[in-house]
Enzyme design. Structure first.
Site, PDB file in Angstrom:
ATOM      1  N   HIS A   1       0.951  -1.174  -0.095  1.00 33.39           N
ATOM      2  CA  HIS A   1       0.075  -0.150  -0.075  1.00 33.39           C
ATOM      3  C   HIS A   1       0.729   1.173  -0.102  1.00 33.39           C
ATOM      4  O   HIS A   1       0.355   2.511  -0.016  1.00 33.39           O
ATOM      5  CB  HIS A   1      -0.887   0.091   1.123  1.00 33.39           C
ATOM      6  N   CYS A   2       2.115   1.146  -0.134  1.00 30.68           N
ATOM      7  CA  CYS A   2       2.795   2.275  -0.235  1.00 30.68           C
ATOM      8  C   CYS A   2       3.938   2.494  -1.340  1.00 30.68           C
ATOM      9  O   CYS A   2       3.553   3.613  -2.083  1.00 30.68           O
ATOM     10  CB  CYS A   2       3.891   2.109   1.223  1.00 30.68           C
ATOM     11  N   ILE A   3       5.001   1.604  -1.531  1.00 31.94           N
ATOM     12  CA  ILE A   3       5.904   1.666  -2.548  1.00 31.94           C
ATOM     13  C   ILE A   3       5.448   2.015  -3.967  1.00 31.94           C
ATOM     14  O   ILE A   3       5.485   2.838  -4.767  1.00 31.94           O
ATOM     15  CB  ILE A   3       6.775   0.497  -2.701  1.00 31.94           C
TER      16      ILE A   3
END
Ligand code: SAJ
Length: 438
Positions: free
Chosen positions: A274-276
């Site tokens: 859910h970030c990179i």
């Protein structure tokens, strides 16, 4: 020093400050647990009745928070979850930990932040500290949150405090957790930074204060952009090595013997989590509004997002060795979580690989010891049992997530052919099975 500061700082020091964490997901729940462990009373404000109910029963759905730990804090009354935003009214410190996804057009979707700030603004009272933790573009705290809070007529830095402090959660990391990972804090004013840093120092080992909320927002985006760009680079090196008929894994391993000036990253089927895959596009979107095109971010995003297609092309080439086509091939995918030893499938490239194989007419099953079922395009796929039969029945076995639970020797010995996208078979003796690597 105004009276409210003394009040809040005293409450922080004697642990009587009431804390509300807005959003009890991958970021909010580990934070709430550390706050409660430090002896503060914390309430988690949720929008999901199901999640609030399971948390109040001491059931954690986050890999990095055990239900036993959570239940102990719920049972002693230091941590509760609620759907009722009136809990904000007597809160002293509020941490906003809501999702910051991308829209379909790859623009920041700050709707969750805006929905969270509204009740906070209505509940704002003198002496309150509000911290945004959600990863977002530089300027969000000052441009989106501050005006909504100051619409109350109160002034930031005098009547209430506002800060940004990004989470640094590495899901599955057994060495670094919320408590012992250094925490960046930036305040709207020096007083805001000081009060927010004092808050975090109550339950975190190391707090690093920077000069502004924008700086703190940018630090987080640099961290994740650094990863996305370096993963994009090494994925492109994998494409180069394929054309040069070199083993990219050998090349990286040898380069990593350099004791300085090199940091290994590894190719894979694409970027998950859910970030990179998401955060760097918050930065490039902001810079576009300032007439700057963040080339590295866009290029890395382009390379990383094409890796699932490349994997499927490699599978097609491999099947071709046995005069088979992808169409009607039985393909067994090992691992749908976005990285090893976790259960999270968000943005997992494995799902893209499965979709692409299905579009080309393959019959795809998956096994993942951490993911019993996965929702794909409105239908549920079940994890197939991993047996000698299922291995032999597959025309091709594709390792997309290198879970440590797998016996790679046994897999290679029983599969007709293996496509290893994670160098998971590096310790399998030569000659055991037919293995291709990315
Ligand atoms: N990946 C590669 N090659 C690599 C490293 C990762 O293909 O060399 C892939 C992974 O398989 C995964 C994706 O990239 O699909 C992201 O992996 P990740 O570990 O970088 O990302 P997250 O989302 O699990 O956690 C990261 C944190 N990870 C690390 O620092 C190792 C950190 O960047 C952030 O604290 C966190 O995202 C966050 O919440 O922002």
């Amino acid at each position: 020093m105004t009276a409210e500061q003394t009040t809040l700082e005293t409450k922080l020091k004697n642990r009587t400050a009431k804390v509300v964490v807005v959003g009890l997901g991958y970021v909010g729940l580990p934070l709430a647990v550390e706050v409660a462990r430090a002896g503060l009373n914390v309430t988690g404000l949720e929008v999901s009745a199901k999640k609030a109910e399971s948390i109040n029963k001491g059931i954690s759905d986050i890999d990095d928070v055990t239900s036993a730990d959570l239940k102990a804090l719920v049972d002693n009354g230091s941590l509760t979850a609620t759907l009722d935003s009136s809990c904000l009214n007597d809160a002293d410190c509020i941490a906003i930990c809501v999702p910051t996804p991308l829209s379909k057009t790859k623009d920041p979707d700050v709707s969750f932040i805006l929905s969270a700030v509204e009740p906070v603004a209505n509940a704002l009272h003198p002496g309150m500290l509000v911290v945004l933790e959600s990863t977002t573009y530089p300027g969000t705290t000052e441009e989106l949150i501050r005006p909504k809070l100051e619409a109350s007529g109160m002034t930031v830095g005098q009547d209430f405090y506002l800060a940004f402090s990004p989470e640094r959660v590495d899901p599955g990391n057994k060495t670094y957790g919320t408590k012992n990972t250094p925490r960046i804090v930036g305040g709207t004013t020096p007083i805001c930074a000081r009060v927010a840093s004092e808050f975090y120092r109550l339950f975190l080992d190391n707090v690093v204060t920077v000069s502004s909320t924008q700086a703190a927002e940018m630090v987080k985006l640099l961290e994740n952009t650094f990863r996305s760009v370096n993963i994009g680079l090494v994925n492109e090196v994998a494409l180069m090595c394929d054309r040069l008929n070199l083993d990219v894994w050998e090349i990286i391993e040898a380069a990593a013997t350099k004791p300085f000036g090199f940091m290994p990253f590894f190719p894979g089927p694409g970027l998950g989590g859910h970030c990179i895959p998401i955060d760097p596009h918050y930065l490039s979107w902001k810079l576009k509004s300032l007439n700057y095109y963040a080339r590295f971010i866009e290029l890395a995003g382009d390379i990383n997002s094409r890796m699932p297609e490349y994997v499927v092309d490699r599978i097609a080439r491999m099947l071709n060795e046995d005069s088979k086509s992808v169409r009607k091939a039985n393909v067994l995918v090992l691992g749908v979580a976005y990285k090893r030893d976790i259960s999270d499938v968000r943005e997992s490239p494995s799902l893209d690989v499965i979709r692409l194989l299905q579009v080309r007419g393959a019959s795809v099953t998956y096994n993942d010891p951490h993911v019993p079922t996965v929702m794909m395009d409105e239908c549920n796929l079940e994890s197939a049992p991993l047996t000698e039969e299922t291995l032999r029945a597959a025309d091709c076995v594709v390792i997309l997530t290198n879970h440590t639970a797998y016996d790679y020797n046994w897999i290679c010995a029983n599969a007709q052919m293996v496509m290893d996208c994670r160098n998971a078979t590096k310790d399998v003796p030569k000659g055991v099975g037919r293995v291709w690597k990315l």
